[in-house]
Design a protein around this motif. Sequence first.
Motif, PDB file in Angstrom:
ATOM      1  N   ARG A  30       0.852  -1.200   0.000  1.00 58.33           N
ATOM      2  CA  ARG A  30       0.000   0.000   0.000  1.00 58.33           C
ATOM      3  C   ARG A  30       0.879   1.238   0.000  1.00 58.33           C
ATOM      4  O   ARG A  30       2.012   1.209   0.487  1.00 58.33           O
ATOM      5  CB  ARG A  30      -0.932  -0.028   1.199  1.00 58.33           C
ATOM      6  CG  ARG A  30      -1.894  -1.225   1.092  1.00 58.33           C
ATOM      7  CD  ARG A  30      -2.894  -1.238   2.172  1.00 58.33           C
ATOM      8  NE  ARG A  30      -3.901  -0.230   1.919  1.00 58.33           N
ATOM      9  CZ  ARG A  30      -4.950  -0.027   2.712  1.00 58.33           C
ATOM     10  NH1 ARG A  30      -5.129  -0.760   3.779  1.00 58.33           N
ATOM     11  NH2 ARG A  30      -5.816   0.909   2.434  1.00 58.33           N
ATOM     12  N   PRO A  31       0.370   2.337  -0.510  1.00 61.56           N
ATOM     13  CA  PRO A  31       1.197   3.552  -0.598  1.00 61.56           C
ATOM     14  C   PRO A  31       1.615   4.061   0.773  1.00 61.56           C
ATOM     15  O   PRO A  31       0.897   3.904   1.761  1.00 61.56           O
ATOM     16  CB  PRO A  31       0.273   4.569  -1.285  1.00 61.56           C
ATOM     17  CG  PRO A  31      -0.957   3.843  -1.689  1.00 61.56           C
ATOM     18  CD  PRO A  31      -0.965   2.514  -1.034  1.00 61.56           C
ATOM     19  N   ARG A  32       2.762   4.655   0.822  1.00 60.97           N
ATOM     20  CA  ARG A  32       3.280   5.302   2.021  1.00 60.97           C
ATOM     21  C   ARG A  32       3.537   6.769   1.709  1.00 60.97           C
ATOM     22  O   ARG A  32       3.798   7.143   0.560  1.00 60.97           O
ATOM     23  CB  ARG A  32       4.598   4.637   2.470  1.00 60.97           C
ATOM     24  CG  ARG A  32       4.444   3.202   2.929  1.00 60.97           C
ATOM     25  CD  ARG A  32       3.645   3.143   4.222  1.00 60.97           C
ATOM     26  NE  ARG A  32       3.525   1.807   4.766  1.00 60.97           N
ATOM     27  CZ  ARG A  32       2.386   1.156   4.878  1.00 60.97           C
ATOM     28  NH1 ARG A  32       1.262   1.691   4.468  1.00 60.97           N
ATOM     29  NH2 ARG A  32       2.351  -0.046   5.409  1.00 60.97           N
ATOM     30  N   ASN A  33       3.478   7.596   2.735  1.00 60.53           N
ATOM     31  CA  ASN A  33       3.815   9.008   2.557  1.00 60.53           C
ATOM     32  C   ASN A  33       5.268   9.125   2.125  1.00 60.53           C
ATOM     33  O   ASN A  33       6.112   8.304   2.503  1.00 60.53           O
ATOM     34  CB  ASN A  33       3.590   9.788   3.855  1.00 60.53           C
ATOM     35  CG  ASN A  33       2.123   9.856   4.231  1.00 60.53           C
ATOM     36  OD1 ASN A  33       1.249   9.909   3.376  1.00 60.53           O
ATOM     37  ND2 ASN A  33       1.839   9.824   5.514  1.00 60.53           N
ATOM     38  N   ALA A  34       5.553  10.158   1.378  1.00 59.34           N
ATOM     39  CA  ALA A  34       6.916  10.372   0.896  1.00 59.34           C
ATOM     40  C   ALA A  34       7.852  10.647   2.072  1.00 59.34           C
ATOM     41  O   ALA A  34       7.480  11.321   3.045  1.00 59.34           O
ATOM     42  CB  ALA A  34       6.951  11.539  -0.085  1.00 59.34           C
ATOM     43  N   PHE A  35       9.050  10.111   1.990  1.00 58.16           N
ATOM     44  CA  PHE A  35      10.074  10.284   3.022  1.00 58.16           C
ATOM     45  C   PHE A  35      10.215  11.753   3.405  1.00 58.16           C
ATOM     46  O   PHE A  35      10.214  12.114   4.577  1.00 58.16           O
ATOM     47  CB  PHE A  35      11.405   9.720   2.498  1.00 58.16           C
ATOM     48  CG  PHE A  35      12.500   9.670   3.519  1.00 58.16           C
ATOM     49  CD1 PHE A  35      12.644   8.573   4.351  1.00 58.16           C
ATOM     50  CD2 PHE A  35      13.406  10.726   3.652  1.00 58.16           C
ATOM     51  CE1 PHE A  35      13.658   8.517   5.303  1.00 58.16           C
ATOM     52  CE2 PHE A  35      14.414  10.684   4.594  1.00 58.16           C
ATOM     53  CZ  PHE A  35      14.546   9.572   5.427  1.00 58.16           C
ATOM     54  N   LYS A  36      10.299  12.616   2.410  1.00 56.45           N
ATOM     55  CA  LYS A  36      10.516  14.049   2.656  1.00 56.45           C
ATOM     56  C   LYS A  36       9.353  14.702   3.400  1.00 56.45           C
ATOM     57  O   LYS A  36       9.527  15.720   4.063  1.00 56.45           O
ATOM     58  CB  LYS A  36      10.774  14.787   1.341  1.00 56.45           C
ATOM     59  CG  LYS A  36       9.576  14.793   0.403  1.00 56.45           C
ATOM     60  CD  LYS A  36       9.870  15.585  -0.872  1.00 56.45           C
ATOM     61  CE  LYS A  36       8.721  15.600  -1.813  1.00 56.45           C
ATOM     62  NZ  LYS A  36       7.454  16.084  -1.247  1.00 56.45           N
ATOM     63  N   ASP A  37       8.169  14.083   3.327  1.00 53.25           N
ATOM     64  CA  ASP A  37       6.986  14.655   3.986  1.00 53.25           C
ATOM     65  C   ASP A  37       6.869  14.243   5.455  1.00 53.25           C
ATOM     66  O   ASP A  37       6.091  14.843   6.191  1.00 53.25           O
ATOM     67  CB  ASP A  37       5.721  14.245   3.244  1.00 53.25           C
ATOM     68  CG  ASP A  37       5.632  14.850   1.848  1.00 53.25           C
ATOM     69  OD1 ASP A  37       6.287  15.907   1.622  1.00 53.25           O
ATOM     70  OD2 ASP A  37       4.946  14.266   1.009  1.00 53.25           O
ATOM     71  N   VAL A  38       7.611  13.226   5.870  1.00 57.34           N
ATOM     72  CA  VAL A  38       7.439  12.726   7.241  1.00 57.34           C
ATOM     73  C   VAL A  38       8.735  12.754   8.055  1.00 57.34           C
ATOM     74  O   VAL A  38       8.710  12.417   9.238  1.00 57.34           O
ATOM     75  CB  VAL A  38       6.858  11.300   7.251  1.00 57.34           C
ATOM     76  CG1 VAL A  38       5.463  11.289   6.651  1.00 57.34           C
ATOM     77  CG2 VAL A  38       7.765  10.309   6.544  1.00 57.34           C
ATOM     78  N   VAL A  39       9.842  13.147   7.448  1.00 53.69           N
ATOM     79  CA  VAL A  39      11.120  13.157   8.156  1.00 53.69           C
ATOM     80  C   VAL A  39      11.701  14.571   8.149  1.00 53.69           C
ATOM     81  O   VAL A  39      11.735  15.233   7.119  1.00 53.69           O
ATOM     82  CB  VAL A  39      12.132  12.185   7.485  1.00 53.69           C
ATOM     83  CG1 VAL A  39      13.483  12.261   8.171  1.00 53.69           C
ATOM     84  CG2 VAL A  39      11.591  10.758   7.508  1.00 53.69           C
ATOM     85  N   SER A  40      12.137  15.009   9.322  1.00 51.84           N
ATOM     86  CA  SER A  40      12.816  16.298   9.439  1.00 51.84           C
ATOM     87  C   SER A  40      14.132  16.081  10.190  1.00 51.84           C
ATOM     88  O   SER A  40      14.173  15.342  11.167  1.00 51.84           O
ATOM     89  CB  SER A  40      11.962  17.304  10.224  1.00 51.84           C
ATOM     90  OG  SER A  40      10.753  17.556   9.565  1.00 51.84           O
ATOM     91  N   TYR A  41      15.173  16.694   9.706  1.00 56.69           N
ATOM     92  CA  TYR A  41      16.444  16.703  10.398  1.00 56.69           C
ATOM     93  C   TYR A  41      16.670  18.104  10.948  1.00 56.69           C
ATOM     94  O   TYR A  41      16.539  19.085  10.219  1.00 56.69           O
ATOM     95  CB  TYR A  41      17.609  16.369   9.434  1.00 56.69           C
ATOM     96  CG  TYR A  41      17.715  14.903   9.083  1.00 56.69           C
ATOM     97  CD1 TYR A  41      18.512  14.062   9.845  1.00 56.69           C
ATOM     98  CD2 TYR A  41      17.055  14.380   7.985  1.00 56.69           C
ATOM     99  CE1 TYR A  41      18.638  12.710   9.517  1.00 56.69           C
ATOM    100  CE2 TYR A  41      17.165  13.041   7.646  1.00 56.69           C
ATOM    101  CZ  TYR A  41      17.969  12.224   8.425  1.00 56.69           C
ATOM    102  OH  TYR A  41      18.093  10.886   8.101  1.00 56.69           O
ATOM    103  N   LEU A  42      16.989  18.196  12.241  1.00 56.45           N
ATOM    104  CA  LEU A  42      17.251  19.497  12.868  1.00 56.45           C
ATOM    105  C   LEU A  42      18.654  19.472  13.465  1.00 56.45           C
ATOM    106  O   LEU A  42      19.091  18.461  13.997  1.00 56.45           O
ATOM    107  CB  LEU A  42      16.229  19.780  13.962  1.00 56.45           C
ATOM    108  CG  LEU A  42      14.750  19.752  13.562  1.00 56.45           C
ATOM    109  CD1 LEU A  42      13.876  19.954  14.778  1.00 56.45           C
ATOM    110  CD2 LEU A  42      14.471  20.816  12.503  1.00 56.45           C
ATOM    111  N   LYS A  43      19.343  20.631  13.393  1.00 56.46           N
ATOM    112  CA  LYS A  43      20.675  20.751  14.018  1.00 56.46           C
ATOM    113  C   LYS A  43      20.676  21.931  14.949  1.00 56.46           C
ATOM    114  O   LYS A  43      19.989  22.888  14.782  1.00 56.46           O
ATOM    115  CB  LYS A  43      21.744  20.941  12.944  1.00 56.46           C
ATOM    116  CG  LYS A  43      21.937  19.724  12.091  1.00 56.46           C
ATOM    117  CD  LYS A  43      23.087  19.905  11.146  1.00 56.46           C
ATOM    118  CE  LYS A  43      23.281  18.649  10.312  1.00 56.46           C
ATOM    119  NZ  LYS A  43      24.447  18.698   9.477  1.00 56.46           N
TER     120      LYS A  43
END
Length: 195
Positions: A182-195
């Motif tokens: 089944r489809p999954r949300n795009a990686f870029k839409d659910v992952v954030s990297y913070l520094k």
Amino acid sequence: MKEIENRRSIRKFCSQKVERELIDNILKAGIDAPSAKNRQPWKFVVLEDNAKKQFSEIMRQGIQEESSRKLLPNSSKYLAAANHTAQIIDQAPVLLLIYNPQGKSLYEDLSIENKIYERADIQSVGAAIQNIILEATSLGIGSLWICDIYFAYDRLSKYHKEYGELLAAVALGYPDENPTKRPRNAFKDVVSYLK
């Protein structure tokens, strides 16, 4: 892991019984899951044959009551799907019930601390269920993680109450279908990297 990639939610099962040794291996994987403060907040009940039939009948009665009483008023559009889940339970050779022996009723008024414990326990049970369905996949057993039990919450919360609060169910059996991923949300839409 190939099991993560290959796991599917199975809604059609063969009638072939699942061997007790395989069920035990699947449950051992659940028991080996990590848990908050190692509380291991789970109890597993295996239903087959008449016990499973009794459960699905109680679930159907609860769903029927929900259609008029409305514990979940904004979710009534899912009642037909919940009834379909009861049919899947009938078809699956095995149904695992997952209880939290220290779990609290949805109706209980909890302190902040108890709410945190409850959330941590639910996360722990989720890890156990994930282990269960991945082990099932590795053994060639299909699985369906079931949350539709909440449409029959009042009735099912009384069922086997001695084990605690019913949190979920998992149907198990040899798959009679091979669904696509089944489809999954795009990686870029659910992952954030913070520094």
